[in-house]
Design a protein around this motif. Structure first.
Motif, mmCIF file in Angstrom:
data_model
loop_
_atom_site.group_PDB
_atom_site.id
_atom_site.type_symbol
_atom_site.label_atom_id
_atom_site.label_comp_id
_atom_site.label_asym_id
_atom_site.label_seq_id
_atom_site.Cartn_x
_atom_site.Cartn_y
_atom_site.Cartn_z
ATOM 1 N N ALA B 21 23.776 64.579 48.372
ATOM 2 C CA ALA B 21 22.644 65.507 48.476
ATOM 3 C C ALA B 21 21.450 64.846 49.142
ATOM 4 C CB ALA B 21 22.249 65.998 47.085
ATOM 5 N N GLN B 22 21.285 63.554 48.939
ATOM 6 C CA GLN B 22 20.074 62.909 49.420
ATOM 7 C C GLN B 22 20.303 62.087 50.672
ATOM 8 O OE1 GLN B 22 19.197 60.898 45.870
ATOM 9 N NE2 GLN B 22 18.254 62.657 44.886
ATOM 10 N N GLY B 23 21.456 62.298 51.281
ATOM 11 C CA GLY B 23 21.726 61.543 52.501
ATOM 12 C C GLY B 23 21.747 60.050 52.226
ATOM 13 N N GLY B 24 22.336 59.665 51.102
ATOM 14 C CA GLY B 24 22.326 58.265 50.668
ATOM 15 C C GLY B 24 23.082 57.372 51.640
ATOM 16 N N THR B 25 23.019 56.100 51.353
ATOM 17 C CA THR B 25 23.552 55.105 52.278
ATOM 18 C C THR B 25 25.056 54.950 52.149
ATOM 19 O OG1 THR B 25 23.199 53.458 50.578
ATOM 20 C CG2 THR B 25 21.440 53.774 52.177
ATOM 21 N N GLY B 26 25.640 55.557 51.143
ATOM 22 C CA GLY B 26 27.056 55.378 50.942
ATOM 23 C C GLY B 26 27.351 54.138 50.114
ATOM 24 N N GLU B 27 26.327 53.331 49.847
ATOM 25 C CA GLU B 27 26.544 52.156 49.000
ATOM 26 C C GLU B 27 26.586 52.573 47.540
ATOM 27 O OE1 GLU B 27 24.223 48.776 49.711
ATOM 28 O OE2 GLU B 27 24.015 49.157 51.852
ATOM 29 N N ASP B 28 27.028 51.641 46.720
ATOM 30 C CA ASP B 28 27.110 51.921 45.296
ATOM 31 C C ASP B 28 25.704 51.922 44.690
ATOM 32 O OD1 ASP B 28 27.703 52.165 42.682
ATOM 33 O OD2 ASP B 28 28.347 50.081 42.419
ATOM 34 N N THR B 29 25.240 53.104 44.287
ATOM 35 C CA THR B 29 23.895 53.172 43.724
ATOM 36 C C THR B 29 23.944 53.452 42.233
ATOM 37 O OG1 THR B 29 23.740 55.493 44.267
ATOM 38 C CG2 THR B 29 22.793 53.953 45.855
ATOM 39 N N THR B 30 25.055 53.152 41.602
ATOM 40 C CA THR B 30 25.161 53.450 40.180
ATOM 41 C C THR B 30 24.538 52.355 39.330
ATOM 42 O OG1 THR B 30 27.248 52.293 40.011
ATOM 43 C CG2 THR B 30 27.340 54.640 40.503
ATOM 44 N N GLN B 31 24.128 51.276 39.964
ATOM 45 C CA GLN B 31 23.684 50.102 39.235
ATOM 46 C C GLN B 31 22.713 50.421 38.085
ATOM 47 O OE1 GLN B 31 25.324 47.425 40.202
ATOM 48 N NE2 GLN B 31 24.497 46.389 38.399
ATOM 49 N N SER B 32 21.670 51.189 38.398
ATOM 50 C CA SER B 32 20.639 51.433 37.388
ATOM 51 C C SER B 32 21.140 52.286 36.242
ATOM 52 C CB SER B 32 19.436 52.111 38.032
ATOM 53 O OG SER B 32 18.975 51.322 39.080
ATOM 54 N N LEU B 33 22.162 53.112 36.490
ATOM 55 C CA LEU B 33 22.708 53.907 35.391
ATOM 56 C C LEU B 33 23.667 53.083 34.547
ATOM 57 C CD1 LEU B 33 23.368 57.486 36.809
ATOM 58 C CD2 LEU B 33 21.778 56.828 35.011
ATOM 59 N N LYS B 34 24.158 51.995 35.098
ATOM 60 C CA LYS B 34 25.080 51.157 34.331
ATOM 61 C C LYS B 34 24.390 50.506 33.146
ATOM 62 C CE LYS B 34 28.636 50.158 37.720
ATOM 63 N NZ LYS B 34 28.869 49.349 38.915
ATOM 64 N N SER B 35 23.067 50.382 33.221
ATOM 65 C CA SER B 35 22.373 49.796 32.076
ATOM 66 C C SER B 35 22.096 50.839 30.989
ATOM 67 C CB SER B 35 21.070 49.131 32.521
ATOM 68 O OG SER B 35 20.296 50.044 33.261
ATOM 69 N N HIS B 36 22.508 52.115 31.243
ATOM 70 C CA HIS B 36 22.381 53.164 30.223
ATOM 71 C C HIS B 36 23.658 53.216 29.395
ATOM 72 C CE1 HIS B 36 19.040 55.926 31.970
ATOM 73 N NE2 HIS B 36 18.842 54.683 32.322
ATOM 74 N N SER B 37 23.507 53.300 28.080
ATOM 75 C CA SER B 37 24.706 53.493 27.263
ATOM 76 C C SER B 37 24.383 54.366 26.058
ATOM 77 C CB SER B 37 25.277 52.149 26.820
ATOM 78 O OG SER B 37 24.325 51.472 26.036
ATOM 79 N N LEU B 38 25.425 54.934 25.496
ATOM 80 C CA LEU B 38 25.281 55.760 24.302
ATOM 81 C C LEU B 38 25.166 54.850 23.084
ATOM 82 C CD1 LEU B 38 25.505 58.510 22.782
ATOM 83 C CD2 LEU B 38 27.984 58.254 22.924
ATOM 84 N N ALA B 39 24.129 55.062 22.288
ATOM 85 C CA ALA B 39 23.977 54.302 21.041
ATOM 86 C C ALA B 39 23.634 55.306 19.948
ATOM 87 C CB ALA B 39 22.878 53.262 21.195
ATOM 88 N N TYR B 40 23.508 54.820 18.730
ATOM 89 C CA TYR B 40 23.209 55.739 17.624
ATOM 90 C C TYR B 40 22.082 55.190 16.769
ATOM 91 C CZ TYR B 40 27.574 58.051 18.826
ATOM 92 O OH TYR B 40 28.550 58.725 19.499
ATOM 93 N N ILE B 41 21.223 56.118 16.331
ATOM 94 C CA ILE B 41 20.310 55.790 15.242
ATOM 95 C C ILE B 41 21.034 56.201 13.977
ATOM 96 C CG2 ILE B 41 18.070 56.239 14.193
ATOM 97 C CD1 ILE B 41 17.183 57.436 16.866
ATOM 98 N N GLU B 42 21.205 55.284 13.058
ATOM 99 C CA GLU B 42 21.890 55.639 11.820
ATOM 100 C C GLU B 42 20.901 55.616 10.677
ATOM 101 O OE1 GLU B 42 25.696 53.980 11.223
ATOM 102 O OE2 GLU B 42 26.079 53.750 13.367
ATOM 103 N N GLY B 43 21.110 56.531 9.770
ATOM 104 C CA GLY B 43 20.235 56.542 8.605
ATOM 105 C C GLY B 43 20.548 57.759 7.790
ATOM 106 N N ASP B 44 20.444 57.605 6.441
ATOM 107 C CA ASP B 44 20.549 58.793 5.631
ATOM 108 C C ASP B 44 21.962 59.399 5.756
ATOM 109 O OD1 ASP B 44 19.029 60.148 3.901
ATOM 110 O OD2 ASP B 44 17.965 61.380 5.363
ATOM 111 N N GLY B 45 22.948 58.547 6.081
ATOM 112 C CA GLY B 45 24.320 59.031 6.228
ATOM 113 C C GLY B 45 24.569 59.790 7.520
#
Lengths: 610, 610
Positions: B21-45
């Motif tokens: 969509a953005q006319g990107g360079t075709g290079e791998d631009t996922t780098q910054s999303l790779k530092s995102h992960s699913l985690a959980y706040i736990e408490g109260d069961g």
């Protein structure tokens, strides 16, 4: 007619580029721009260019007058020729300026690579105007004339353009509450005014950096920016060919050109901030005065004693000029030479009618740093400098932030207006959050609308590339359109006379399914039409009573029109509603009384059938 | 770990699409999303999903804790399977609901084309939950529990998610100032709260129209919208397969789903508004209650006597539901059946815990029509209906405009909050000008920030396609990110606890040239990184102390850091400035006394050299 033709050529080029950028259908989407043409408001012996938008008749047969909008694009120019110096005779007629030889061409003005190759990468070959300056100790600023009670052609041009009384123009300029930035060496420029009593203006920054861009690209960005509505353009080049890039820009610019001379001065000392001197800076300022720069950002408020106030900030000093001067002050253990030599600058500016744009070198670069001691200390000094410039009859505007959370925005403009006695405020955004790089045209347009609503006179655009890279042509367009939105929204909020007319004309076209008029009246007809055509590209869809958003059965405007056609005017509808209400009451009474027969069928009143 | 992996797959797909969509360079631009992960706040069961962003250490060596942000994307699902009904046991444990057979599948629920072909175009084949409803005359709404002083798992989930006291959640819901929209038949949804004491929420509208879109596309838009931050999603389908599209959406939605049931009711009568009846509408509402719709827009405030008030407007009635009901009232000479049967609706909603979204059918569709008699008359009625719903312990929010000039925005929310006793306000923008079709995400984000600042609880996004066509996936993303900006800017302006932490973390990363962290902390890491890489794609640029915007010599942040490195802390800098000031005074005295020798060279104090 020939001018009109000239104007349509770039418009078509622009369409082709937009299609490419927006993944368009490849069809001809220039239709809505074809109804745009160059026209003139004439009066008082002057001709002020406007863009005239031809409109189709309403479905009722009612004619819709062509709609005229403020035009920043000028008459258009061939980049290698430049624009006609149409103000030259006004300037000469005042008899208070004279041509002179000016500074010698110095290759170092274009940086070391020009010195190496013996020329700039693309020398300006068009007509080279002979520089002028004030005769003797005369002051040739619009503020000076205004204070003498003189009404200049520039003021009359502005009054026609703003559709206001010329005395308002004169008195606001005289009071310092508005400026008309037009250097006598930029006779190609069409006078415009920056002040809170007038339409909110926007500035587009262009210019190369050491990393990217060329002269041709910058001229292209200038024409592109003014085509979409930039009221002034700042050339912030910091790379090669600074002098020559600026020459091409000024000779082709129908709008005032602003610069930050410290950038070029720094290039002249190979980027060694500590090697900067007042003499090098002064020489650079004169070079730019002679070329025709209309306003210059001067970071004279970054005082030595304010620098420590930034040491605990989240993002320190984020103004390029501010950081350079702060470093210089500490390295030399001396006060900022722009402050200590400020009176000399006033004397120079008075000779060419260059306006100050007092730079906010200590503006916040993070919402955490907003409205802090460093920022407001500098503002106190800018207020002092405003007064000093006014003593020389030199025009002044004051720059503002930056990054400011939404609830702290208003304080910025109110404080500036009070301290600086109404001198025009010129702000960068402000951005109301730091978390959206890639979308800072939006984060800043939100703050810009708020700050302009309370009296900011000009908004410096921010493009989607802010914080990330040098804007390209698409970014320039996005920045300009986004800032036209902010400026116009503020005009509406201020109740500026006539500001609502374009909204009302567009909404009327929308309600009447005059799709072409809806596109043509919008800030960006090309994008509006392309978006519509993405799903309904065929010609009949241009008059259809729906679009792909809701489809034919769910178009509220169609249903709303059907209601009017079926049940008539407000009065007829109200009569019908009242009658129904009466029937309901009667029927309830009847039912309460145990009645069992059917209610008679309701007949519509004759008037409701119209 | 496996969940985390699952979540990264759509993220990578999303990157590829963004590049295209953005006319990107075709290079791998996922780098910054790779530092995102699913985690959980736990408490109260309970376990509340959050997105965790890993950060690099600062140049000083200081570690930066992972940054956790509110997550709307849920755990992710395979569209043909759907999400796990994790709330089912909470609902069953309360013992006040029972499974029942529900309505029979009726092909007409999917429109005439489904009847013709004997099936929807893509029948839902995943698990079909057995519908539940309240036992006997019981009320099973969160408001009911809250008023009884009962703290539900839903409230505890919300409190963990909002990082606030659960008693705040309970008391706000009890008072009607907040709602937790979660139908007992949508056990897949993660509880969230809409109210001004909490984070400002955003809604994304999706859904097909008669002209375009398919079921698969709509499911894709749902997952896309929640990935970028939509807090609720409204399915506004008006084309084929309405029932089945909704089934796919609800079974895959981790966020509440809203609808406007009149759209489907109208499809059931072949688009003939005058053929609508309360019975058809009621049947449609029950169908949707059984499927699990969490809130429904009900245009019960469009009273017969208000319709004539719209007859002289520039754009008449612009709400689809509003125009349908207005036409119905006039055609039948009867009061709106949604108004006259409102108590029955309350009884139904109380059995499933469906929340009202009281529709503003008479909202202004042009800035010229803002804050007019029709709009405010309807608001009076919505206030009356809010009270009636509360008598049934049914949760309510109230919808708001529309098109409103900036200076009239605030009055809308203040008036609504006063009349509706603090019931959550849910507004569409408002758009602050009519002249920018193609950019109405921006015109409306400006109004949205202003209205949310003064207490609007949820903002309905507007996409760039508004007024022009059905939004595609790119438009959905642009709309969501733009509204995350508006909502967050309002949170900051309200001083919402902790709202500034993300801004500060990003600004710190920016100042320290941690480019990857700057991207990762932004609302749209993919776009931020792609824009940066457009001019400086190489790996070393990710740690460089500049970008292409200013180049290395003009990077104010680099210069600002050099100043700190060279001259030390605020105290050290201040000492230096004072000393310089002292020297200057001495030197002036000396010069005034006629002195002629050179001043001694200044020595930096030791502390300033650190």
């Amino acid at each position: 007619m020939s001018t009109q033709k000239k104007q349509l050529i770039p418009a078509q080029n622009e369409t082709a580029r937009n299609e490419a950028a927006q993944g368009g259908t490849g069809e001809d989407t220039t239709q809505s721009l074809k109804s745009h043409s160059l026209a003139y408001i004439e009066g008082d012996g002057l001709r002020v260019p406007v863009t005239e938008i031809a409109l189709e008749p309403s479905p009722s047969g009612e004619q819709n007058e062509p709609f005229r909008v403020y035009r920043t694009a000028g008459p258009g120019s061939d980049p290698v020729v430049g624009l006609a110096p149409f103000r030259a005779e006004w300037i000469a007629a005042r008899g208070d300026t004279e041509p002179y030889s000016g500074r010698e061409r110095n290759l170092l003005d274009d940086g070391r690579s020009a010195v190496r190759r013996g020329a700039a990468s693309a020398e300006w070959k068009g007509a080279q105007p002979v520089p002028r300056r004030a005769v003797g100790g005369k002051t040739v600023t619009q503020m000076h004339y205004a204070r003498q009670g003189v009404i200049t052609p520039e003021m009359r041009f502005v009054a026609l353009r703003e559709n206001c009384d010329v005395e308002l123009v004169r008195s606001e300029v005289a009071a310092g509450r508005a400026i008309i930035p037009n250097n006598i060496n930029h006779p190609e420029s069409e006078p415009m005014i920056i002040g809170k009593a007038f339409l909110v203006k926007i500035n587009a920054n262009i210019g190369n950096s050491a990393v990217t861009s060329s002269i041709a690209e910058e001229v292209d960005k200038l024409q592109w920016a003014t085509q979409w509505g930039a009221d002034t353009v700042m050339d912030l080049s910091t790379g090669d060919d600074i002098h020559t890039t600026r020459e091409w820009l000024i000779r082709n610019s129908p709008v005032p050109i602003g610069t930050v001379p410290i950038y070029q001065a720094l290039e002249k000392v190979n980027g060694e901030a500590n090697a900067l001197t007042w003499e090098i800076f002064r020489d650079t300022v004169i070079e730019q005065c002679e070329q025709g720069v209309d306003y210059m950002t001067i970071h004279a408020g970054v005082l030595l004693r304010y620098v420590p106030l930034t040491a605990n900030r989240v993002t320190g000093i984020v103004s390029r000029g501010g950081s350079i001067m702060a470093g210089w002050c500490l390295a030399h253990h001396q006060e900022n030479f722009l402050y200590t030599h400020f009176d000399e600058l006033c004397e120079i500016f008075a000779k060419y009618d260059v306006a100050f744009s007092l730079g906010d070198g200590l503006r916040p670069g993070a919402t955490a740093d907003a409205n802090d001691a460093a920022q407001f200390a500098e503002l106190d000094t800018l207020a002092e400098l405003t007064q000093r410039a006014w003593e020389y009859d030199v025009q002044v505007m004051v720059e503002g932030p930056g990054h400011v959370p939404f609830h702290l925005v208003r304080e910025n403009v109110e404080r500036q207006q009070e301290l600086c006695k109404g001198a025009p405020f010129y702000t960068l955004g402000p951005l109301v959050t730091d978390i959206a790089p890639g979308y800072d045209h939006i984060t800043s347009a939100i703050g810009a609308t708020e700050i302009a609503r309370y009296g900011t006179a000009m908004l410096c655009y921010v493009t989607p590339k802010e914080h990330l890279g040098l804007p390209n042509k698409d970014d320039v367009k996005t920045g300009v359109i986004t800032y036209k939105i902010a400026a116009h929204a503020a005009d509406l909020a201020k109740g500026h006379p006539g500001a609502n007319e374009r909204d009302d004309a567009l909404s009327k076209a929308r309600f009447e399914f005059r799709w072409r008029d809806q596109f043509a009246l919008s800030l960006d007809p090309v994008t509006a039409e392309a978006f519509h055509d993405e799903t309904l590209p065929a010609e009949p869809a241009k008059t259809a009573h729906f679009c792909s958003m809701c489809g034919p059965k769910f178009c509220s405007m169609r249903i709303s029109q059907d209601i009017r056609n079926e049940y008539g005017s407000a009065e007829a509808q109200a009569a019908l509603a009242e009658m129904a209400e009466g029937m309901r009451e009667k029927s309830q009474e009847f039912l309460a009384a145990g009645g069992k027969v059917y209610l008679p069928e309701l007949k519509l009143p004759e008037t409701a059938r119209q």
